[in-house]
Design an enzyme around this catalytic site. Structure first.
Site, PDB file in Angstrom:
ATOM      1  N   LYS A   1     -10.438   5.153   6.664  1.00  0.00           N
ATOM      2  CA  LYS A   1      -9.529   5.978   5.863  1.00  0.00           C
ATOM      3  C   LYS A   1      -9.278   5.377   4.481  1.00  0.00           C
ATOM      4  O   LYS A   1      -8.937   4.194   4.373  1.00  0.00           O
ATOM      5  CB  LYS A   1      -8.182   6.141   6.590  1.00  0.00           C
ATOM      6  CG  LYS A   1      -7.144   6.936   5.792  1.00  0.00           C
ATOM      7  CD  LYS A   1      -5.775   6.863   6.430  1.00  0.00           C
ATOM      8  CE  LYS A   1      -4.742   7.606   5.571  1.00  0.00           C
ATOM      9  NZ  LYS A   1      -3.370   7.369   6.031  1.00  0.00           N
TER      10      LYS A   1
ATOM     11  N   GLU B   1       0.823  -1.209   0.000  1.00  0.00           N
ATOM     12  CA  GLU B   1       0.000   0.000   0.000  1.00  0.00           C
ATOM     13  C   GLU B   1       0.856   1.257   0.000  1.00  0.00           C
ATOM     14  O   GLU B   1       0.461   2.301   0.527  1.00  0.00           O
ATOM     15  CB  GLU B   1      -0.970  -0.025   1.176  1.00  0.00           C
ATOM     16  CG  GLU B   1      -1.934  -1.206   1.123  1.00  0.00           C
ATOM     17  CD  GLU B   1      -3.275  -0.957   1.782  1.00  0.00           C
ATOM     18  OE1 GLU B   1      -3.637   0.217   1.987  1.00  0.00           O
ATOM     19  OE2 GLU B   1      -3.962  -1.950   2.096  1.00  0.00           O
TER      20      GLU B   1
ATOM     21  N   HIS C   1      -5.140   2.127   0.662  1.00  0.00           N
ATOM     22  CA  HIS C   1      -4.406   3.079  -0.177  1.00  0.00           C
ATOM     23  C   HIS C   1      -4.220   2.516  -1.578  1.00  0.00           C
ATOM     24  O   HIS C   1      -3.837   1.362  -1.731  1.00  0.00           O
ATOM     25  CB  HIS C   1      -3.030   3.378   0.436  1.00  0.00           C
ATOM     26  CG  HIS C   1      -3.110   3.920   1.827  1.00  0.00           C
ATOM     27  ND1 HIS C   1      -3.412   3.134   2.912  1.00  0.00           N
ATOM     28  CD2 HIS C   1      -2.935   5.180   2.303  1.00  0.00           C
ATOM     29  CE1 HIS C   1      -3.425   3.885   4.004  1.00  0.00           C
ATOM     30  NE2 HIS C   1      -3.148   5.126   3.657  1.00  0.00           N
TER      31      HIS C   1
END
Length: 251
Positions: free
Chosen positions: A170, A86, A143
């Protein structure tokens, strides 16, 4: 949105909280960078432990986070191992990753633990449970340094984080054009319009996505990351400029 209280701050309430990452390889540098944060306009710190040269040694990591807590005082601390999958600086087996996250949570020195819930797919639920059992909060993260998925996929990922019981959700993505930035902002707003939503952190990376780091109070992102020294991701703005611009946008 349901705010999450961490020491002296409420994440998900008021102006987006400014988090500054600590990105150093040696213990001395980590502690020095933490000390340099004093007096800066930030709300919380993140230790990017994937940059730490001894990250594979649990006892040394716990020792360093203990010293870090002394330096930071009552400043909230997010502990993060960003894996190479990530965009981070370390490759780590799933079992070792889970064990390290749990050990830092049990130490009591970190307030929040970042958990890569898609990379650590098979162990994510166990990690979340162990972190909560230790009394720390979970920031479920994902991510994509290559692209921005469609809105429905971003929503699916947020909902998966919700289903795991994470306290904060997130997602960071890479835009290829301006519409990708709008996609990320639209997905964030859609999630946070629900009254029972947990705090969301979202960002579109690089210079193209910089506006997403500033507009959290409008679109719902509760935390923005800013640099004090070395940046931990493309597009991070200096902490002083970030604080100033957030204040200007509030006016």
């Amino acid at each position: 949105m349901r705010p999450v209280t961490v020491r002296t701050i409420k994440i998900g309430e008021g102006r987006p909280k400014i988090c500054v990452p600590i990105v150093e390889a040696e213990k001395e540098g980590i502690l020095a960078q933490a000390a340099a944060l004093r007096g800066l306009p930030l709300d919380m710190a993140e230790w990017r432990a994937d940059w730490y040269q001894d990250v594979q040694d649990i006892s040394r990591v716990v020792d360093t986070v203990r010293e870090l807590r002394k330096v930071l005082g009552d400043l909230p601390l997010l502990f993060t191992i960003r894996t190479a999958a990530e965009g981070g600086a370390v490759k780590m087996a799933a079992e070792a990753y889970a064990e390290l996250c749990a050990a830092v949570a049990r130490s009591g020195y970190a307030d929040l633990i970042d958990v890569e819930v898609f990379t650590a797919r098979e162990t994510a639920e166990d990690i979340v449970r162990e972190v909560h059992r230790a009394g720390a909060k979970v920031v479920a993260s994902n991510h994509d340094f290559h692209k921005t998925p469609p809105k429905e996929e971003l929503l699916r990922r947020f909902r998966h984080m919700e289903a795991l019981g994470a306290d904060i959700w997130k997602i960071a993505v890479m835009p290829q054009n301006g519409r990708d930035v709008l996609t990320l902002l639209d997905a964030t707003l859609t999630m946070t319009e629900a009254e029972d939503c947990s705090p969301v952190i979202s960002m579109s990376m690089a210079a193209l996505g910089a506006v997403s780091r500033l507009s959290g109070e409008v679109f719902g992102s509760a935390v923005t990351f800013a640099a004090a020294g070395r940046a931990s991701a493309p597009g991070q703005i200096s902490v002083d400029k970030m604080s100033e611009m957030l204040d200007i946008l509030r006016i």
